[in-house]
Design an enzyme around this catalytic site. Structure first.
Site: not given
Length: 242
Positions: A101-103
């Site tokens: 999952l991205d930032l």
């Protein structure tokens, strides 16, 4: 007897492919002797060393559901010194993530000590459903009335399974997005293509596993009984609200 590369992968050190590279590169020892063949067989009595670190050579696959908060990146080391998911996981053995999952995304992130298990979840042929709740600013009708399948954006094809409007108000709309193969920033790029700005993205389901009542930063281990059912594809929907 077990294949050496598989044991290293199952110990959560890395994927099986990367384990093979470590072995060929002379980074692995069995009982003090450097081994260069990934096909080497080992048993429970052998002492395995990877890049100078001893590993537990035989361990059962384990799986955790983790609610990843916003502001953490899904990597073990970050060259920009940003906070990582794995720095926050106090009390767990060494684990790897299943996907990312991205930032600025949050929600369900699966963690495991087994590279083989991670591979089973991630390979496209598994056809595991990923469900996201997405809040976005902009004209929802433009997205919903157009064909969003087989989109080509910057040379990359995207093919979401479904995008459904859940609710909307004056400023934002909430959607349920279902994917069967997640590409980097796929949802954000599709929405941007149709003029919508994603301002919240929460993964709520991966395969049979749902986020349930977990809060950001919480995690729980999936029981061995449930894990066996997931691996054998006998469980299609599971939620644990303990």
């Amino acid at each position: 007897m077990y294949r050496l590369a598989k044991i290293i992968s199952n110990a959560g050190v890395c994927s099986r492919r990367n384990a093979e590279k470590l072995i060929v590169g002379g980074k692995v020892k069995i009982d003090g002797i450097t081994i260069l063949s990934p096909a080497t067989n080992v048993d429970i009595s052998n002492q395995i060393e990877v890049s100078g670190r001893l590993i537990n050579n035989i361990q059962k696959p384990r799986l955790w559901i983790y609610y990843k908060p916003i502001g953490l990146i899904t990597t073990h080391k970050d060259p920009l010194s940003r906070k990582t998911v794995f720095e926050q996981l106090i009390g767990l053995p060494r684990v790897i993530s299943i996907g990312r999952l991205d930032l600025n995304s949050e929600g369900l992130l699966l963690l495991t000590n087994s590279g083989d298990l991670a591979h089973q979840f991630e390979m496209p042929s598994s056809k595991l459903k990923r469900v996201y709740n997405v809040r976005a600013y902009g004209n929802a009708n433009f997205l919903l009335k157009n064909n969003y399948n087989n989109l080509k954006i910057d040379g990359i094809f995207y093919n979401p399974y479904s995008i459904k409007l859940l609710r909307q108000n004056k400023n934002n709309s909430w959607f349920e997005v279902v994917l069967f193969e997640g590409k980097n920033r796929e949802i954000r790029r599709i929405f941007e293509y149709f003029g919508l700005k994603v301002n919240k993205l929460i993964r709520v389901q991966y395969g049979a596993l749902k986020i349930g009542n977990l809060k950001p930063g919480d995690y729980k281990e999936i029981s061995n009984k449930i894990l066996k059912k997931i691996i054998s594809n006998k469980l299609t929907n599971y939620i644990d609200n303990r």
